[in-house]
Design a protein around this motif. Structure first.
Motif, PDB file in Angstrom:
ATOM      1  N   LEU A   1       0.831  -1.210   0.000  1.00  0.00           N
ATOM      2  CA  LEU A   1       0.000   0.000   0.000  1.00  0.00           C
ATOM      3  C   LEU A   1       0.861   1.252   0.000  1.00  0.00           C
TER       4      LEU A   1
ATOM      5  N   VAL B   1     -11.370  -3.853  -5.270  1.00  0.00           N
ATOM      6  CA  VAL B   1     -10.381  -4.908  -5.450  1.00  0.00           C
ATOM      7  C   VAL B   1     -11.072  -6.233  -5.744  1.00  0.00           C
TER       8      VAL B   1
ATOM      9  N   LEU C   1      -9.789  -0.553  -2.349  1.00  0.00           N
ATOM     10  CA  LEU C   1      -8.507   0.121  -2.168  1.00  0.00           C
ATOM     11  C   LEU C   1      -8.766   1.618  -2.297  1.00  0.00           C
TER      12      LEU C   1
ATOM     13  N   THR D   1      -5.016  -2.229  -9.753  1.00  0.00           N
ATOM     14  CA  THR D   1      -5.904  -2.995  -8.887  1.00  0.00           C
ATOM     15  C   THR D   1      -5.830  -4.505  -9.103  1.00  0.00           C
TER      16      THR D   1
ATOM     17  N   VAL E   1      -3.041  -5.910  -7.074  1.00  0.00           N
ATOM     18  CA  VAL E   1      -3.354  -5.930  -5.640  1.00  0.00           C
ATOM     19  C   VAL E   1      -4.291  -7.100  -5.335  1.00  0.00           C
TER      20      VAL E   1
END
Length: 391
Positions: free
Chosen positions: A37, A142, A153, A176, A179
């Motif tokens: 992050l 996400v 997110l 994204t 992630v």
């Protein structure tokens, strides 16, 4: 002059490809997600980022369910947010709409949930964001699924910096999927670790020894009973130590510990089927050993060995022996008696009180772990184990 690696960087974010690689290397580390992050937020010009479940019902203490991580926010962020979102407002309404759309598209939707100008008119902004010194936020879904809920997110701009640019949002949206993949991998590793620990505890309680070695006879795993019976040092403890994030034990070759067991390794790899042997423990107790090759993909071949006391009252139970031999979960092992009764998958589902797709998934896992091709072959393997441990 920019380098090729800069211009080819994922989503146009300088260094994101390197950061994703670092995160993959760090999978299993507790601080992997906050570090990811931090890198993404800094690359997109933000100083605050959160990956969280933003709908009512979030339990901040349940990390397995919430998958909540943050960087640059107050430590009590999740607690304060969970209290705040019990009241519906424009923000929660927008989230509910986006969740429905995300579910309809397989959880792949990724877009800003509510514009900053609309956000500033909400109680959420007045009561929560403004006191934190936040001026704008940009969000990306996400994932959204019935099993794991919705995860968003969110990046935040500090007061005075205004709205995020469309280019920054496009980069967030492009990042994204990475992630999402990392979070799912982290979740699978946590589940594997929990299953390994549960299996290890169960085997210790069942008085079964479990040993796993590679094709060269180097010991990779040994549970408490195996260490005790074979006289192994305690450094060899740990079922699935690599999955649990532990360091690998120093090399110990089975031939140095038990020559009778070492001879089983090449024999069962060649035969491709479980083979038995009898030996004595370090304390002189007669033991029955049952070795089977583990199905592997491109990794090195391995052999799983289960040790049981010979002549134990009523003999060892088939279910726990098969579970230890093939690394079955309790739900998978519970299907073995039903298989021997000749039940069809639909009948198994009714007996177990679960859905048919669940049983089919468990059977597929049984086939993969035992190397059996079909239900008949699996029954033959189970019957062979039964004959070996009873004879």
């Amino acid at each position: 002059m920019s380098t090729s690696s800069d211009t080819d960087s994922l989503a146009g974010i300088r260094g994101l490809d390197r950061l994703v690689t670092e995160s993959l290397d760090a999978l299993g580390d507790a601080d992997m997600a906050p570090r990811l992050l931090a890198h993404i937020a800094q690359a997109l010009g933000s100083h605050k980022a959160v990956l969280f479940c933003p709908l009512p019902g979030l339990d901040p203490s349940d990390d397995a369910a919430a998958q909540a991580h943050q960087w640059g926010m107050p430590e009590d962020f999740l607690v304060r947010y969970a209290e705040l979102i019990q009241v519906r407002d424009a923000w929660s309404d927008a989230l509910a709409r986006q969740q429905t759309q995300a579910l309809a598209r397989g959880g792949s939707l990724s877009q800003q949930l509510i514009a900053t100008r609309e956000l500033r008119r909400t109680a959420f902004f007045a009561d929560y964001l403004r006191p934190l010194g936040i001026d704008a936020m940009v969000n990306s879904v996400v994932e959204a699924s019935p099993e794991h809920g919705m995860h968003v997110l969110a990046l935040y701009n500090e007061q005075g910096r205004g709205e995020f640019t469309p280019a920054r949002f496009a980069q967030l949206r492009a990042a994204t999927p990475w992630v999402r993949s990392l979070m799912r991998a982290q979740r699978r590793m946590r589940q594997a670790r929990q299953q390994a620990q549960a299996l290890e505890r169960g085997l210790d309680q069942l008085a079964l020894g479990l040993v796993q070695v590679n094709a060269r006879g180097a010991l990779r795993l040994a549970n408490a009973w195996a260490r005790d019976w074979l006289g192994l040092a305690d450094e060899c403890r740990g079922l699935l130590a690599s999955v649990r994030g532990g360091s690998a034990p120093p090399p110990v070759f089975l031939a140095q510990v038990q020559p009778a067991l070492a001879a089983l390794v090449p024999a069962c790899l060649l035969a491709g089927t479980p083979l038995p042997a009898r030996l004595r423990s370090a304390q002189g107790r007669p033991l029955l050993a049952l070795a089977t090759p583990l199905p592997v993909g491109r990794g090195e071949a391995r052999v799983q060995i289960v040790l049981t006391p010979e002549g134990a009252p009523q003999g060892p139970a088939l279910e726990p022996v098969c579970a230890a031999l093939y690394g079955l979960t309790p739900a998978e092992a519970a299907l073995l008696p039903l298989l021997l009764r000749g039940l069809a998958p639909r009948e198994m589902a009714q007996v177990q009180g679960v859905r048919l797709p669940t049983v089919r998934t468990q059977l597929a896992s049984l086939f993969a772990k035992t190397g059996a091709r079909g239900q008949a072959a699996l029954v033959q393997r189970v019957l062979r184990v039964a004959c070996l441990v009873s004879g």
